[in-house]
Design a protein around this motif. Structure first.
Motif, PDB file in Angstrom:
ATOM      1  N   GLU A   1       2.108  10.606 -10.645  1.00 19.21           N
ATOM      2  CA  GLU A   1       1.659  12.171 -10.214  1.00 19.21           C
ATOM      3  C   GLU A   1       2.229  12.277  -8.890  1.00 19.21           C
ATOM      4  O   GLU A   1       2.782  11.647  -8.222  1.00 19.21           O
ATOM      5  CB  GLU A   1      -0.121  12.325  -9.968  1.00 19.21           C
ATOM      6  CG  GLU A   1      -0.814  11.021  -9.429  1.00 19.21           C
ATOM      7  CD  GLU A   1      -2.612  10.904  -8.975  1.00 19.21           C
ATOM      8  OE1 GLU A   1      -2.823  11.214 -10.591  1.00 19.21           O
ATOM      9  OE2 GLU A   1      -2.893  11.151  -7.816  1.00 19.21           O
ATOM     10  N   GLY A   2       1.429  13.384  -8.400  1.00 18.56           N
ATOM     11  CA  GLY A   2       2.220  14.345  -7.593  1.00 18.56           C
ATOM     12  C   GLY A   2       3.463  14.984  -7.372  1.00 18.56           C
ATOM     13  O   GLY A   2       3.944  15.779  -8.684  1.00 18.56           O
TER      14      GLY A   2
ATOM     15  N   HIS B   1       0.701  -1.427  -0.053  1.00 23.46           N
ATOM     16  CA  HIS B   1       0.202  -0.107   0.390  1.00 23.46           C
ATOM     17  C   HIS B   1       0.748   1.007  -0.287  1.00 23.46           C
ATOM     18  O   HIS B   1      -0.013   2.714  -0.450  1.00 23.46           O
ATOM     19  CB  HIS B   1      -1.053   0.144   1.393  1.00 23.46           C
ATOM     20  CG  HIS B   1      -2.153  -0.684   1.157  1.00 23.46           C
ATOM     21  ND1 HIS B   1      -2.142  -2.379   0.882  1.00 23.46           N
ATOM     22  CD2 HIS B   1      -3.483  -0.508   0.809  1.00 23.46           C
ATOM     23  CE1 HIS B   1      -2.918  -2.665   0.926  1.00 23.46           C
ATOM     24  NE2 HIS B   1      -4.513  -2.032   1.242  1.00 23.46           N
TER      25      HIS B   1
ATOM     26  N   PRO C   1       1.510   5.455  -2.201  1.00 20.60           N
ATOM     27  CA  PRO C   1       2.330   6.831  -2.290  1.00 20.60           C
ATOM     28  C   PRO C   1       4.087   5.800  -2.465  1.00 20.60           C
ATOM     29  O   PRO C   1       4.358   4.865  -2.230  1.00 20.60           O
ATOM     30  CB  PRO C   1       2.564   6.749  -0.527  1.00 20.60           C
ATOM     31  CG  PRO C   1       1.259   6.666  -0.237  1.00 20.60           C
ATOM     32  CD  PRO C   1       0.622   5.089  -1.822  1.00 20.60           C
TER      33      PRO C   1
ATOM     34  N   VAL D   1       2.936   9.166  -6.645  1.00 14.54           N
ATOM     35  CA  VAL D   1       1.668   8.834  -6.259  1.00 14.54           C
ATOM     36  C   VAL D   1       1.813   7.812  -7.572  1.00 14.54           C
ATOM     37  O   VAL D   1       1.682   8.361  -8.699  1.00 14.54           O
ATOM     38  CB  VAL D   1       0.494   9.715  -6.301  1.00 14.54           C
ATOM     39  CG1 VAL D   1      -0.760   8.448  -6.020  1.00 14.54           C
ATOM     40  CG2 VAL D   1       0.476  10.556  -3.819  1.00 14.54           C
ATOM     41  N   LEU D   2       1.548   6.950  -7.276  1.00 18.41           N
ATOM     42  CA  LEU D   2       1.253   5.740  -8.483  1.00 18.41           C
ATOM     43  C   LEU D   2      -0.763   5.347  -8.706  1.00 18.41           C
ATOM     44  O   LEU D   2      -1.222   4.859  -7.192  1.00 18.41           O
ATOM     45  CB  LEU D   2       1.674   4.627  -8.237  1.00 18.41           C
ATOM     46  CG  LEU D   2       1.876   3.261  -9.055  1.00 18.41           C
ATOM     47  CD1 LEU D   2       1.904   3.897 -11.011  1.00 18.41           C
ATOM     48  CD2 LEU D   2       1.405   1.495  -9.200  1.00 18.41           C
ATOM     49  N   ARG D   3      -1.384   6.165  -9.647  1.00 18.91           N
ATOM     50  CA  ARG D   3      -2.451   6.317  -9.619  1.00 18.91           C
ATOM     51  C   ARG D   3      -2.825   5.126 -10.452  1.00 18.91           C
ATOM     52  O   ARG D   3      -2.361   5.086 -11.782  1.00 18.91           O
ATOM     53  CB  ARG D   3      -2.563   7.462 -10.092  1.00 18.91           C
ATOM     54  CG  ARG D   3      -4.419   7.216 -10.008  1.00 18.91           C
ATOM     55  CD  ARG D   3      -5.250   8.528 -10.678  1.00 18.91           C
ATOM     56  NE  ARG D   3      -4.963   8.811 -12.021  1.00 18.91           N
ATOM     57  CZ  ARG D   3      -4.303   9.368 -13.011  1.00 18.91           C
ATOM     58  NH1 ARG D   3      -3.353  10.009 -12.518  1.00 18.91           N
ATOM     59  NH2 ARG D   3      -3.908   9.764 -14.042  1.00 18.91           N
TER      60      ARG D   3
ATOM     61  N   ARG E   1      -4.724   4.694  -4.730  1.00 21.96           N
ATOM     62  CA  ARG E   1      -2.863   5.621  -4.946  1.00 21.96           C
ATOM     63  C   ARG E   1      -2.087   4.794  -3.755  1.00 21.96           C
ATOM     64  O   ARG E   1      -1.895   5.285  -2.480  1.00 21.96           O
ATOM     65  CB  ARG E   1      -3.357   7.240  -4.309  1.00 21.96           C
ATOM     66  CG  ARG E   1      -4.897   7.808  -5.207  1.00 21.96           C
ATOM     67  CD  ARG E   1      -4.427   9.510  -5.171  1.00 21.96           C
ATOM     68  NE  ARG E   1      -4.271  10.250  -6.349  1.00 21.96           N
ATOM     69  CZ  ARG E   1      -6.965  10.537  -6.406  1.00 21.96           C
ATOM     70  NH1 ARG E   1      -7.707   9.703  -6.409  1.00 21.96           N
ATOM     71  NH2 ARG E   1      -6.524  10.913  -7.653  1.00 21.96           N
TER      72      ARG E   1
ATOM     73  N   THR F   1      -9.944   5.055  -7.564  1.00 20.93           N
ATOM     74  CA  THR F   1      -8.967   4.993  -8.094  1.00 20.93           C
ATOM     75  C   THR F   1      -7.976   4.396  -6.283  1.00 20.93           C
ATOM     76  O   THR F   1      -8.115   5.282  -5.658  1.00 20.93           O
ATOM     77  CB  THR F   1      -9.306   6.255  -8.109  1.00 20.93           C
ATOM     78  OG1 THR F   1      -9.562   6.785  -9.580  1.00 20.93           O
ATOM     79  CG2 THR F   1      -7.900   6.786  -8.219  1.00 20.93           C
TER      80      THR F   1
ATOM     81  N   THR G   1      -6.328   3.519 -11.251  1.00 21.87           N
ATOM     82  CA  THR G   1      -7.790   4.031 -11.852  1.00 21.87           C
ATOM     83  C   THR G   1      -8.323   2.513 -12.163  1.00 21.87           C
ATOM     84  O   THR G   1      -8.161   1.409 -13.538  1.00 21.87           O
ATOM     85  CB  THR G   1      -7.898   4.614 -12.786  1.00 21.87           C
ATOM     86  OG1 THR G   1      -7.493   6.296 -13.084  1.00 21.87           O
ATOM     87  CG2 THR G   1      -9.422   5.346 -12.635  1.00 21.87           C
TER      88      THR G   1
END
Length: 708
Positions: A211-212, A175, A266, A253-255, A264, A262, A257
């Motif tokens: 993202e992030g 996680h 870290p 962040v690894l997003r 996310r 969604t 979908t």
């Protein structure tokens, strides 16, 4: 996670299962005393290249933890791995950051202990507990990230342990991802993120992206999930790497979908500041270097150093197979000081009381040597471990003329001064699940950013800029947090870092556990006669003074001498946060208002107000006038009932009230008293009832009888 390591050896770790750059998912698993709920353990091994993922589908998790030791065993695929973690001084384990760990159970006082997969004589590392819970001495919930170095080696075992935590129909393992420190331009280990369909219905992945704040410092090596439909129990992989382009704390962040939500994940790592390399030039005839030139960098080779003020050692495990080691010590009683040269050094550890050195490798070493070395730059952390080094040396093997010259650098940098810490840091609860943080950034011209991290509890705050949950990174001066647990305190570490990668120490603040509204309380009277009513009013407001409507509020009372509160009447606050009730107390009581807790707000209790209740005494005469010598009869009652009690008939003369007769209250709390006045005139009378434990004294209204 930044890890301070001891003396290093440079043999690679040998994993039990080697899948270079890939994933091993073990089949089967025993049915012994397994943890019954969903769980996952990941173990990435830089030494062997293996990535191991265990969960309830392929392995057994045995929990033998005690109140001061997390002790877990994972068995699957014919292999077993022990995981042990202990807080400093065997304290009860709480959520927090535990740096500078040593081998459990041999850690020094004040240091945390850890052991991952066993087999190490010396352990260095760190771990963070993001969440933990116990019930009757049993560990029921754990979310832990770890970094473990065996024999002081540069390569790490790292990963995540998670059980008793919430899971979703489409979930991930791990996680959160936290890589060991990596040099800018270097490539960390590729780590898989497993997307698993736990729900009974099919799930699908429509997109995967980074993202992030610093997505450019991470890379998706392979995406095997986008466009996939996963039936129950099926999984897919996204392989991710940390590849920092700049020094300092890096985060993204690894997003992922999915059709359900969604996800996310870290991603965190530290880009190492400064330059680390190993350069040597060997004279013709030098036995150790063989007359060659050598240069090793962290781009392709493992170059590592460690030490203290009295000994520095380092080594190289090169990509081409070369292996070198070096040790340098000052003379007995001296320390390593920046700018100092240490002449007439002899072979360590046979240097006697003078300076010592020893550079060897490729199977060659000196029986005797003489040389010197200069610490052009050397610095140490607050705990005395090596922080940076720029050292030049000249070594003559067997005291001959040919020399081996070299320059060894470890995180060497022109600017090694961290920016100042933030000031004026505050943390305020804004609801049961939110908080507002503010701070003032320092004026350092090269400050590159500010990082805010937080963890539950306060015994082990996040003092590393990549440890804990990320709250903020950037150049602002405030942030709003959400998703906090109501009633739980949090510790916050605020860091600044500069363009070189120097990081300040943490400014630690605490987010209070409760967000209690304010509940005011007033009464229209604090004393009244039995049967009378008192209006009780209150107002419920948040800490900023805003009204809190539609919150249940209870009027409670307790008897004198009692600690038990009982609810008398309940209501709901108005649009202005008001609550009003009319109460007829039967006796002297303490009153308060109590509001219900809600998802956002803790319960609030008003100040306590005592309302005194006096007995109600009535009196009536059978005659308004009598002749001297006749008898007057006065009757009445006392409320509430005080059957068997005494009332006093009082007459007013000589400027004061005087008791002239008494009577006992009947079973119905009534009385009758006869009195024969001794003189003529207009005679005022009243009846007095003394106080008891929960009623004030009182008198009847006065009445006048004319005696003729």
């Amino acid at each position: 996670m930044r890890v301070r390591r001891g003396r290093r050896t440079f043999a690679s770790l040998i994993g039990l299962l080697v899948v270079a750059g890939g994933l091993a998912v073990f089949e089967g698993g025993a049915s012994a005393a397994a943890y019954s709920g969903p769980w996952s353990v990941t173990l990435s091994r830089e030494g062997s290249g293996a990535n191991l993922v265990f969960d309830e589908t392929n392995a057994v998790l045995t929990n033998s933890s005690t109140s001061n030791l997390v002790n877990l065993d994972v068995s699957g695929g014919g292999s077993s791995y022990d995981f042990e973690f202990q807080a400093p001084d065997k304290a009860a384990m709480a959520a927090g950051w535990y740096p500078d760990a040593q081998r459990y159970p041999f850690q020094e006082a004040g240091r945390p202990g850890m052991s991952v997969a066993g087999g190490c004589n010396e352990v260095t590392g760190s771990f963070e507990v993001r969440d933990i819970a116990w019930s009757s001495g049993t560990l029921t919930k754990l979310w832990l990230l770890y970094e473990h170095h065996c024999e002081g080696g540069e390569k790490a075992d790292f990963g995540e342990i998670r059980f008793g935590m919430p899971t979703a129909s489409t979930d991930v393992e791990p996680h959160a991802l936290h890589w060991p420190d990596t040099y800018p331009g270097g490539q960390s280990k590729v780590v898989p993120v497993l997307v698993r369909q736990r729900g009974t219905s099919a799930g699908s992945v429509s997109a995967v992206a980074l993202e992030g704040a610093n997505p450019q410092d991470f890379a998706i090596r392979t995406d095997e999930c986008t466009g996939q439909t996963l039936d129950e129990g099926q999984s897919c992989l996204v392989n991710v790497r940390f590849a920092p382009q700049a020094p300092g704390p890096r985060t993204a962040v690894l997003r992922i979908t999915t059709n359900a939500r969604t996800i996310r994940v870290p991603l965190d790592g530290l880009g190492v500041a400064g330059t680390t390399d190993w350069s040597m030039q060997s004279d013709s005839g030098d036995y150790i270097g063989g007359g060659k030139t050598y240069h090793y960098t962290t781009d392709t080779d493992i170059v590592a150093f460690s030490g203290s003020r009295t000994l520095v050692s380092g080594g190289v495990d090169a990509a081409n197979g070369d292996s070198w080691g070096a040790t340098f010590v000052p003379a007995q009683g001296d320390i390593l000081v920046q700018g100092n040269t240490y002449p007439d050094a002899h072979r360590y550890p046979f240097n006697g009381t003078g300076a010592g050195m020893n550079v060897s490798g490729e199977g060659r070493g000196c029986n005797k040597l003489v040389g010197d070395f200069t610490a052009d730059q050397v610095g140490f952390t607050s705990t005395g471990t090596l922080d940076r080094l720029d050292l030049t040396f000249e070594q003559h093997c067997e005291e001959g003329t040919p020399a081996l010259h070299g320059r060894l650098r470890y995180r060497a940098r022109a600017d090694y001064t961290a920016p100042a810490r933030v000031t004026n840091a505050t943390a305020t609860r804004t609801s049961g699940t939110t908080a507002h943080l503010t701070w003032s950034n320092p004026a350092d011209a090269d400050r590159a950013g500010t990082v805010v991290r937080y963890l539950p509890d306060t015994s082990a705050p996040p003092t590393d800029p990549t440890a804990g949950h990320l709250a903020y990174t950037g150049n602002g001066t405030s942030v709003d947090l959400s998703g906090l647990a109501s009633g739980r305190t949090y510790s916050v570490g605020i860091f600044t870092y500069d363009s070189t990668g120097n990081v300040s120490s943490a400014r630690v603040v605490t987010i209070p556990g409760s967000y209690a509204p304010t509940l005011s309380f007033t009464t229209s009277a604090t004393s009244l006669t039995y049967g009378g009513a008192v209006t009780m009013s209150g107002r419920l407001t948040d800490p900023q003074g805003g009204a809190l409507p539609s919150i249940p509020v209870h009027v409670q009372y307790r008897s004198l001498g009692s600690s038990a509160w009982k609810t008398l009447v309940s209501g709901t606050t108005s649009s202005t946060g008001q609550i009003t009730a009319s109460i007829k107390p039967s006796a002297t009581r303490d009153f308060r208002l109590l509001s219900d807790a809600s998802e956002q707000y803790a319960s609030a209790t008003s100040p306590v107000v005592r309302v005194n209740v006096a007995q109600k005494v009535t009196a009536a005469s059978d005659k308004s006038s009598i002749l001297l010598g006749q008898t007057l009869t006065i009757t009445g009652s006392v409320a509430p009932s005080h059957a068997g009690g005494t009332v006093l008939l009082q007459a007013y003369y000589s400027g004061a009230w005087h008791t002239v007769k008494s009577a006992t209250l009947s079973s119905s709390s009534t009385y009758s008293v006869s009195y024969k006045p001794s003189s003529k005139g207009s005679k005022p009378f009243r009846v007095y009832r003394s106080a008891d434990t929960d009623h004030l004294a009182n008198v009847s209204p006065s009445l006048t009888v004319t005696v003729g």
